[in-house]
Design a protein around this motif. Sequence first.
Motif, PDB file in Angstrom:
ATOM      1  N   MET A  81       0.746  -1.076   0.062  1.00 64.43           N
ATOM      2  CA  MET A  81       0.018  -0.162  -0.079  1.00 64.43           C
ATOM      3  C   MET A  81       0.891   1.242   0.133  1.00 64.43           C
ATOM      4  N   PRO A  82       0.635   2.363  -0.806  1.00 64.41           N
ATOM      5  CA  PRO A  82       1.363   3.261  -0.746  1.00 64.41           C
ATOM      6  C   PRO A  82       1.242   4.206   0.443  1.00 64.41           C
ATOM      7  N   LYS A  83       2.514   4.586   0.883  1.00 65.94           N
ATOM      8  CA  LYS A  83       2.819   5.596   2.000  1.00 65.94           C
ATOM      9  C   LYS A  83       2.648   7.050   1.350  1.00 65.94           C
ATOM     10  N   VAL A  84       1.581   7.841   2.100  1.00 66.95           N
ATOM     11  CA  VAL A  84       1.569   9.156   1.645  1.00 66.95           C
ATOM     12  C   VAL A  84       1.921  10.014   3.067  1.00 66.95           C
ATOM     13  N   THR A  85       2.831  11.031   2.932  1.00 70.13           N
ATOM     14  CA  THR A  85       2.842  12.009   3.842  1.00 70.13           C
ATOM     15  C   THR A  85       2.136  13.224   3.626  1.00 70.13           C
ATOM     16  N   VAL A  86       0.951  13.318   4.876  1.00 64.39           N
ATOM     17  CA  VAL A  86       0.174  14.415   4.651  1.00 64.39           C
ATOM     18  C   VAL A  86       0.423  15.549   5.771  1.00 64.39           C
ATOM     19  N   ASP A  87       0.965  16.736   5.569  1.00 65.47           N
ATOM     20  CA  ASP A  87       1.233  17.755   6.413  1.00 65.47           C
ATOM     21  C   ASP A  87       2.190  17.074   7.539  1.00 65.47           C
ATOM     22  N   GLY A  88       3.270  16.361   7.143  1.00 65.67           N
ATOM     23  CA  GLY A  88       4.004  15.681   8.158  1.00 65.67           C
ATOM     24  C   GLY A  88       3.691  14.589   8.740  1.00 65.67           C
ATOM     25  N   ILE A  89       2.524  14.139   8.475  1.00 69.45           N
ATOM     26  CA  ILE A  89       1.722  12.704   8.939  1.00 69.45           C
ATOM     27  C   ILE A  89       1.786  11.617   8.063  1.00 69.45           C
ATOM     28  N   THR A  90       2.354  10.786   8.164  1.00 70.37           N
ATOM     29  CA  THR A  90       2.469   9.588   7.168  1.00 70.37           C
ATOM     30  C   THR A  90       1.656   8.523   7.506  1.00 70.37           C
ATOM     31  N   VAL A  91       0.759   8.276   6.431  1.00 68.28           N
ATOM     32  CA  VAL A  91      -0.212   7.220   6.242  1.00 68.28           C
ATOM     33  C   VAL A  91      -0.164   6.101   5.360  1.00 68.28           C
ATOM     34  N   GLU A  92      -0.584   5.016   5.625  1.00 65.17           N
ATOM     35  CA  GLU A  92      -0.611   4.168   4.373  1.00 65.17           C
ATOM     36  C   GLU A  92      -2.099   3.993   4.070  1.00 65.17           C
ATOM     37  N   VAL A  93      -2.480   4.100   2.737  1.00 70.06           N
ATOM     38  CA  VAL A  93      -3.637   4.065   2.308  1.00 70.06           C
ATOM     39  C   VAL A  93      -3.858   2.973   1.096  1.00 70.06           C
ATOM     40  N   PRO A  94      -4.929   2.456   0.741  1.00 69.96           N
ATOM     41  CA  PRO A  94      -5.092   1.626  -0.210  1.00 69.96           C
ATOM     42  C   PRO A  94      -4.698   2.143  -1.719  1.00 69.96           C
ATOM     43  N   ALA A  95      -4.215   1.412  -2.385  1.00 71.21           N
ATOM     44  CA  ALA A  95      -3.593   1.810  -3.682  1.00 71.21           C
ATOM     45  C   ALA A  95      -5.053   2.193  -4.501  1.00 71.21           C
ATOM     46  N   GLY A  96      -4.967   3.339  -5.144  1.00 75.71           N
ATOM     47  CA  GLY A  96      -6.127   3.796  -5.723  1.00 75.71           C
ATOM     48  C   GLY A  96      -6.933   4.867  -5.106  1.00 75.71           C
ATOM     49  N   SER A  97      -6.694   5.037  -3.841  1.00 77.69           N
ATOM     50  CA  SER A  97      -7.116   5.982  -3.149  1.00 77.69           C
ATOM     51  C   SER A  97      -6.823   7.406  -3.747  1.00 77.69           C
ATOM     52  N   THR A  98      -7.608   8.505  -3.302  1.00 82.87           N
ATOM     53  CA  THR A  98      -7.280   9.747  -3.701  1.00 82.87           C
ATOM     54  C   THR A  98      -6.568  10.589  -2.470  1.00 82.87           C
ATOM     55  N   VAL A  99      -6.077  11.688  -2.969  1.00 80.56           N
ATOM     56  CA  VAL A  99      -5.186  12.293  -1.957  1.00 80.56           C
ATOM     57  C   VAL A  99      -6.150  12.712  -1.003  1.00 80.56           C
ATOM     58  N   LEU A 100      -7.406  13.153  -1.325  1.00 83.41           N
ATOM     59  CA  LEU A 100      -8.259  13.675  -0.312  1.00 83.41           C
ATOM     60  C   LEU A 100      -8.604  12.669   0.799  1.00 83.41           C
ATOM     61  N   GLN A 101      -8.876  11.314   0.198  1.00 83.88           N
ATOM     62  CA  GLN A 101      -8.984  10.204   1.204  1.00 83.88           C
ATOM     63  C   GLN A 101      -7.791   9.944   2.060  1.00 83.88           C
ATOM     64  N   ALA A 102      -6.470  10.365   1.557  1.00 84.62           N
ATOM     65  CA  ALA A 102      -5.158  10.192   2.326  1.00 84.62           C
ATOM     66  C   ALA A 102      -5.188  11.176   3.290  1.00 84.62           C
ATOM     67  N   ALA A 103      -5.721  12.386   3.072  1.00 81.42           N
ATOM     68  CA  ALA A 103      -5.885  13.496   3.918  1.00 81.42           C
ATOM     69  C   ALA A 103      -6.658  13.253   5.120  1.00 81.42           C
ATOM     70  N   GLU A 104      -7.964  12.659   4.651  1.00 83.35           N
ATOM     71  CA  GLU A 104      -8.928  12.382   5.699  1.00 83.35           C
ATOM     72  C   GLU A 104      -8.335  11.383   6.773  1.00 83.35           C
ATOM     73  N   LEU A 105      -7.602  10.423   6.199  1.00 83.91           N
ATOM     74  CA  LEU A 105      -7.402   9.291   7.126  1.00 83.91           C
ATOM     75  C   LEU A 105      -6.129   9.912   8.037  1.00 83.91           C
ATOM     76  N   ALA A 106      -5.386  10.926   7.491  1.00 82.43           N
ATOM     77  CA  ALA A 106      -4.406  11.587   8.430  1.00 82.43           C
ATOM     78  C   ALA A 106      -4.788  12.579   9.331  1.00 82.43           C
ATOM     79  N   GLY A 107      -6.287  12.582   9.368  1.00 84.60           N
ATOM     80  CA  GLY A 107      -7.134  13.543  10.122  1.00 84.60           C
ATOM     81  C   GLY A 107      -7.087  14.923   9.581  1.00 84.60           C
ATOM     82  N   ARG A 108      -6.806  15.282   8.260  1.00 82.88           N
ATOM     83  CA  ARG A 108      -6.580  16.518   7.812  1.00 82.88           C
ATOM     84  C   ARG A 108      -7.969  17.048   7.058  1.00 82.88           C
ATOM     85  N   GLU A 109      -8.677  17.851   7.712  1.00 82.08           N
ATOM     86  CA  GLU A 109      -9.960  18.140   6.914  1.00 82.08           C
ATOM     87  C   GLU A 109      -9.773  18.998   5.440  1.00 82.08           C
ATOM     88  N   ILE A 110     -10.293  18.637   4.286  1.00 81.71           N
ATOM     89  CA  ILE A 110     -10.284  19.058   3.087  1.00 81.71           C
ATOM     90  C   ILE A 110     -11.715  19.893   2.759  1.00 81.71           C
TER      91      ILE A 110
END
Lengths: 685, 217
Positions: free
Chosen positions: A1-30
């Motif tokens: 699963m891809p690792k994405v860093t959102v505002d310094g918070i690293t989260v692992e999200v399922p492949a095919g997720s959108t950046v918005l979903q990754a940000a939600e997972l990191a607790g950042r509201e878009i």
Amino acid sequence: MPKVTVDGITVEVPAGSTVLQAAELAGREIPRFCYHERLSIAGNCRMCLVEVEKAPKPVASCAFPVADNMVVFTDSPMTRQARRGVMEFLLINHPLDCPICDQGGECDLQDQAVGYGRDHSRYAENKRAVKDKNLGPLVKTVMTRCIQCTRCIRFATEIAGVPELGATARGENMEVGTYVEHALTSELSGNLIDICPVGALTSKPYAFVTRPWELTKTDSIDVMDAVGAAIRIDTRGGEVLRVLPRINEDVNEEWLADKSRFAIDGLKRRRLDSPWVRRDGQMRKATWPEAFAAIAARLRGLTGERIGAIAGDMVDAESTMALKDLMGLLGSINLDCRQDGARIDAARRDFYTFNTSIAGIEEADALLIVGSNPRREAPLLNARIRKRQVAGRFPVAAIGAAADLTYDATWIGDGPSALTGLLDGSQDFASVLRDAKRPMVIVGQGAIARPDGAAILAACWKLAAQTGMLAPEWHGFNVLHTAGGRVGALDLGFLPGPNGKNLDAMMGGGVDLLWLLAADEFDMSRIGDDTFVVYQGHHGDAGAARADVILPGAAYPEKHGTYVNTEGRVQRGSFATFPPGDAREDWKILRAASAVLGKPLPYDTLEALRARLEGANPVFARINQLPRFGCSDHSGPAGDPAALGEAAFVSCVPNYYQTDPISRASATMAKCAALYQPSLAAAAE
Amino acid sequence: MAENIGDGSTGENIAQPAHFAFDDESNAEIEKILAKYPAGKQASGSLPLLYVAQRQMGRQTGSAWVPRVAMDAVAHRLGMPPIRVYEVATFYLMFNTTPIGRYHLQLCTTTPCWLRGSDDVVAACRKFTGIKGWHETSADGLFTMTEVECLGACVNAPILQVNDDFYEDMDAARTGELLDALKRGEAPKPGSMIGRMTSAPEGGPNTLTTLHFQTAE
């Protein structure tokens, strides 16, 4: 699963997720307008812009797929600048009419303008004006406020399955509407109001009524159909002003059917607010003691077999239990909760519930509908079937009167003969069901509320057993109810005892005293002329018109009640406001009556009554839980699967908008019925 | 405001014909068009089919426009919800959602045409037809004037597109002659009005003039 860093918070999200979903997972509201989790992605509002490292310009996070080691900034100067620009564009043509806008206080645009808007506009030009559209009696439009997010278009096309909304013309002239003016033909149109992020689509009956911050919000359960959607009842000063859906992924997701949402104006009309007693052939206002005394006088000398009780369609389990216990103390076993005469075998719970569960529909891979029009009987459940079919490879066949169900269904016959064809394999769909891994059948009340209903139920069970619907880990046999209180009453055994009288036997003088607990759905003229009728309920409908004593009860927002939906899910509705006048909660009325009748019920509190419920049937201890189960015992419900009649199936809900005392009292529902089903509305008058 | 763009909410205020059905000629065309798309992808044919409908209206009524019933016919033919066809038909300005004259004068006034005198062409059209604004039809019902953006033939600016044909290198006098001919029912040859071969230089080639080609033996 891809690792994405959102505002310094690293989260692992399922492949095919959108950046918005990754940000939600990191607790950042878009911030967003056009993006909605349950709709397809449009990516046209541009509010969700974020900065991505190494990207030359801001990207729309809702539509941008993640890549491994992506670094996203959701709060950088570039992001903020981009969002401010988008907000300024959105506000170019958006009117500054928040003070007269019904969305005010719960408006996404208003909220986000606080975060990203300028304090003044740099535009001196005239704003564009758009003609309002007429979408029918439920949805009010102020199209000048539309920011063209197209959520409503996608909802109508994808979820509701009525592709009637579109965006016509282009550029500054683009308008959302139906092009040819007509009312939306969906039972889910009220949800457009919820998904519209601005005040373009608002509730017509609720227009200019109140502000959201003035409302008291009570979480409850809807009983207008047997789906049991999670709702929030908004009240102010004792008046129910609005009903909104709550999220319950297992039942209604976040949608609500129109009747549940808009029939509430019926709660203020035709209400029974004081006891009435018939004296010298005339109904006269009375006090509670007088009403109870009248019942006690008539009961004197009556034996149990001359007393009967019928429970209505929207009754809570507590009242049903109290009535059953009272009848037991009076020695009566003449009970019935099936006003439509449905031939239900309550010997086993899975003979009368929706065993696959509503969420379970999404796991099925073939469906047969027998004698039901789920679009009118349970719009939310129908939306789930549509969702399953949109996901792909879901053949649906239906037996009954052909109708548009919003998805592809093959109508393989209109009566029991099609069922015979499926049983002997001569009908092609039988092989589809047999080849499916998780087939399911939905049996509607239209199929079993008829003289050969027991045979049809048995035949459907036999078909289910034959085609692999009954497996240790899969239960594909489903009965779709339409009455919110029916399954609860069945669970409590509100049915004739051994040699007891059912509804038909109680008619025509079969009993001397008939206690109707909010029962209005059968032909009152069938009751014998000498039968003394006690009507306990909340609306002056059919039952009250025939009554000798009226005991004013509470409607569903006015009492704490336990309801069991068609799946067998036990849920609790809450008290949101007081019943009008002298009306009382129904179980309390029964408790008080029992004392006057000299047979006091053994519970004085709601808790004690609920303990009694659990004692009567342990399912009432499992609030909000619905264990999934398979079926290993293939012995079917009583009835000869071969003794099928000839008559075609008729849906039990010909007129979706007027099915119960509340919706029949509702002016909004009357308007809908007149518009969408003119022939039926005319016949009802 | 861009007056030449159709009002997206229309359908109410214009007289719509009650009925539309594809004629034999159109049906033959449609068969050819739909053969190009794989099964299940017929919706891709909505643009060409709308043109077929518009041309049929032109043939039958002299006004090449797409009434709502024609959009419905396209939707029915392609198995699409009507609203999807309405969206397409109202998005593209080449589909006329209101009735137009027999000759649809589409005047390019974008910079190159404007520099080369499109204002004169517009004035000549107005003088000849008596039309005051844009997207209006002359009293005799023959001409409709529409302002369009770049038609992509700037080397032969200014351009006046009449229905499907380009008339190039226009000026006031030539516009008058052209409209006169159209009014008489003639069909002047499209292309450069000063006799240029496509966009070749006026009066013959002025580069590569020294090149001589030997004929093959």
